[in-house]
Scaffold this active site. Structure first.
Site, PDB file in Angstrom:
ATOM      1  CG  HIS A 268      -1.837  -1.214   1.249  1.00 43.56           C
ATOM      2  ND1 HIS A 268      -2.559  -1.683   0.181  1.00 43.56           N
ATOM      3  CD2 HIS A 268      -2.032  -2.113   2.264  1.00 43.56           C
ATOM      4  CE1 HIS A 268      -3.176  -2.811   0.528  1.00 43.56           C
ATOM      5  NE2 HIS A 268      -2.866  -3.085   1.786  1.00 43.56           N
ATOM      6  CG  ASP A 319      -5.101  -6.400   0.004  1.00 38.15           C
ATOM      7  OD1 ASP A 319      -5.208  -7.285   0.857  1.00 38.15           O
ATOM      8  OD2 ASP A 319      -5.034  -5.196   0.312  1.00 38.15           O
TER       9      ASP A 319
HETATM   10  C1  NGQ Z   1      -5.230  -7.534   6.220  1.00 34.02           C
HETATM   11  N1  NGQ Z   1      -5.988  -5.878   4.715  1.00 34.02           N
HETATM   12  O1  NGQ Z   1      -4.205  -7.918   6.807  1.00 34.02           O
HETATM   13  O2  NGQ Z   1      -6.053  -8.331   5.781  1.00 34.02           O
HETATM   14  C2  NGQ Z   1      -5.424  -6.050   6.007  1.00 34.02           C
HETATM   15  C3  NGQ Z   1      -6.342  -5.426   7.023  1.00 34.02           C
HETATM   16  C4  NGQ Z   1      -5.217  -4.842   9.233  1.00 34.02           C
HETATM   17  C5  NGQ Z   1      -5.661  -4.870   3.897  1.00 34.02           C
HETATM   18  N2  NGQ Z   1      -4.845  -3.972   4.270  1.00 34.02           N
HETATM   19  C6  NGQ Z   1      -6.095  -5.776   8.433  1.00 34.02           C
HETATM   20  N3  NGQ Z   1      -6.190  -4.832   2.715  1.00 34.02           N
HETATM   21  O3  NGQ Z   1      -4.603  -3.951   8.720  1.00 34.02           O
HETATM   22  O4  NGQ Z   1      -5.135  -5.046  10.452  1.00 34.02           O
HETATM   23 ZN    ZN Z   2      -3.102  -7.007   2.921  1.00 32.47          ZN
END
Ligand code: NGQ
Ligand code: ZN
Length: 455
Positions: A268, A319
């Site tokens: 990101h 993702d």
């Molecule tokens: C994840 N997802 O690890 O699945 C993350 C969100 C977080 C994205 N950044 C969860 N798309 O950051 O704790």
């Molecule tokens: Zn992720």
């Protein structure tokens, strides 16, 4: 037969004609010879591209796609989505993880990805205890990659805290809990699976879930050539929390804590100031951009233009898998920039003025580094990962090779990927994956169980 004759093939230097492509029994490219006379008894193709690297995946989230698009009571955000994702992750079994990952990988192959980097944090049983095999769930993802024929980089995740300052995990994060030694144990347990199709790296989840000391310890302990990925600066709230905790923004804080280089992928990296853009570009670390998920979750738009001007490297990932197509990721990477800047044709350089060709080649180069595997180019010694586009489709029929990527990335919604070779194996032919029906059957079963379990 381990050869293909391409009327047009995208090589590192650009499009070439009459390219003879050969590979060996291990799935490595052995000869790439442009301007070859058409050989007898070798299959022919009109347009051939290197398969794309998907540098960021949470495979289990594939089964949640499209189910979080209904407004709640308050304003919805990344954080309210995350609560839904946690709830979904709470009961999922290793068998279901494998079934979902196989479906995802087959879909990704059909759309032109030939490598996936799995950022794997669902590593404990629902009660928070480790499985008898510490790498149980990671091995399920590896089995899914093998069944589907997908190339894989497994990144066991370091996940110790709920937020900056070593905050204790929330109950809903119990399945993710790992310390540095746990991760190194999982990396070790996965070592026998390493081969031409599979590599193992590691990933501190984020500076929220791992302290800077833990990140440093993990990076120092992992074998030197292995990739390291981290989520960073994906939401404004994370930047604010980091400023409050460390007096610096996330990318500054990470870069002050350790030297980054091309083994690093910063996933990101949406919210950067000018200094961070320059420093990240100079470091050689890869920006792991996930435009469809970043849009879906309301993250923001990556500062692509100054990052490219500073020579930064990037790749793309799907993702949360609201899309399984590199076409959609690259299209939206460019469209996000057009919408923000109210301009056209942003992702180009002084030398490469064609948006599609720049995006495909740059995402291959950055993605290959992030994967830590010899992929990303039709070049001797790299993996035999390639796509044959449907040259008879109205969008491609008779087009100049210079127009192929423009047509592929920016025109219409038909899937133009006809055949896919991955690691020297034809895994997609005529648009169908070799095990499509059996994989889909197991996926439907898994999703049915999850639906019934949650009622
Ligand atoms: C994840 N997802 O690890 O699945 C993350 C969100 C977080 C994205 N950044 C969860 N798309 O950051 O704790
Ligand atoms: Zn992720």
């Amino acid at each position: 037969m381990r050869a293909l004759f391409a009327r047009h093939a995208l090589l590192p230097e650009g499009w070439r004609r009459d390219v003879l492509v050969e590979w060996d029994i291990h799935g490595d490219l052995t000869h790439i010879v442009p301007d070859s006379p058409p050989p007898l008894n070798v299959a022919r193709a009109d347009y051939v591209l290197p398969g794309m690297v998907n540098l960021h995946s949470h495979a289990f989230q594939r089964a949640l796609g499209g189910l979080t698009e209904r407004a709640g009571d308050g304003p919805d955000s990344f954080w309210t989505w995350r609560d839904l994702m946690y709830r979904f992750a709470a009961s999922i079994t290793p068998e279901q993880i494998e079934a979902i990952a196989a479906q995802l990988f087959a879909e990704c192959l059909r759309h032109g990805y030939t490598s996936v980097c799995e950022f794997h944090y669902l590593q404990r049983a629902p009660d928070g205890q480790p499985y008898a095999r510490v790498a149980e769930t990671a091995e399920r993802v590896a089995a899914a990659a093998q069944a589907s024929g997908m190339g894989l980089t497994l990144l066991p995740v370091l996940y110790s805290h709920a937020g900056f300052g070593e905050q204790p995990l929330k109950p809903a994060q119990g399945r993710f809990r790992t310390g540095v030694d746990d991760v190194l144990g999982i990396v070790e347990a996965l070592a026998p699976l390493r081969n031409g199709q599979l590599e193992v790296g590691a990933a501190p989840h984020s500076l929220r879930a791992a302290s800077i000391d833990q990140v440093r310890a993990l990076a120092a302990a992992l074998p030197k050539e292995r990739p390291l990925h981290i989520h960073i600066a994906e939401q404004q709230a994370e930047v604010e929390q980091c400023l409050a905790h460390a007096g610096r923004r996330p990318v500054e804080y990470l870069m002050d804590g350790m030297a980054l280089d091309a083994r690093w992928c910063l996933v990101h990296a949406t919210h950067l100031n000018d200094g961070e853009v320059q420093a990240l570009a100079r470091s050689g670390a890869i920006a792991g951009l996930c435009p469809t998920t970043e849009a879906n979750l309301g993250d923001g738009v990556f500062p692509l233009e100054p990052f490219l001007a500073a020579g930064g490297a990037f790749g793309v990932g799907s993702d949360s898998h609201v899309s399984q197509s590199p076409v959609e990721e690259l299209r939206w990477l460019e469209y996000g920039q057009r919408l923000v800047h109210q301009r056209r044709n942003v992702a180009v350089t002084q030398k490469q003025r064609d948006v599609g060709e720049f995006l495909w080649q740059a995402a291959l180069q950055g993605g290959a580094k992030a994967a830590g595997r010899r992929v990303g180019a039709l070049e001797e010694g790299r993996r035999a990962d390639l796509l044959v586009l449907d040259g008879a489709h109205p969008n491609l029929d008779g087009v100049l090779d210079a127009d192929v990527l423009g047509r592929f990335l920016f025109c219409g919604n038909d899937n133009l990927v006809r055949d896919v070779l991955c690691g020297g194996r034809w895994v997609v032919q005529g648009g169908r994956h070799m095990a499509q029906d059996a994989i889909a059957q197991r996926y439907r079963q898994a999703v049915k169980q999850l639906r019934e379990g949650s009622q």
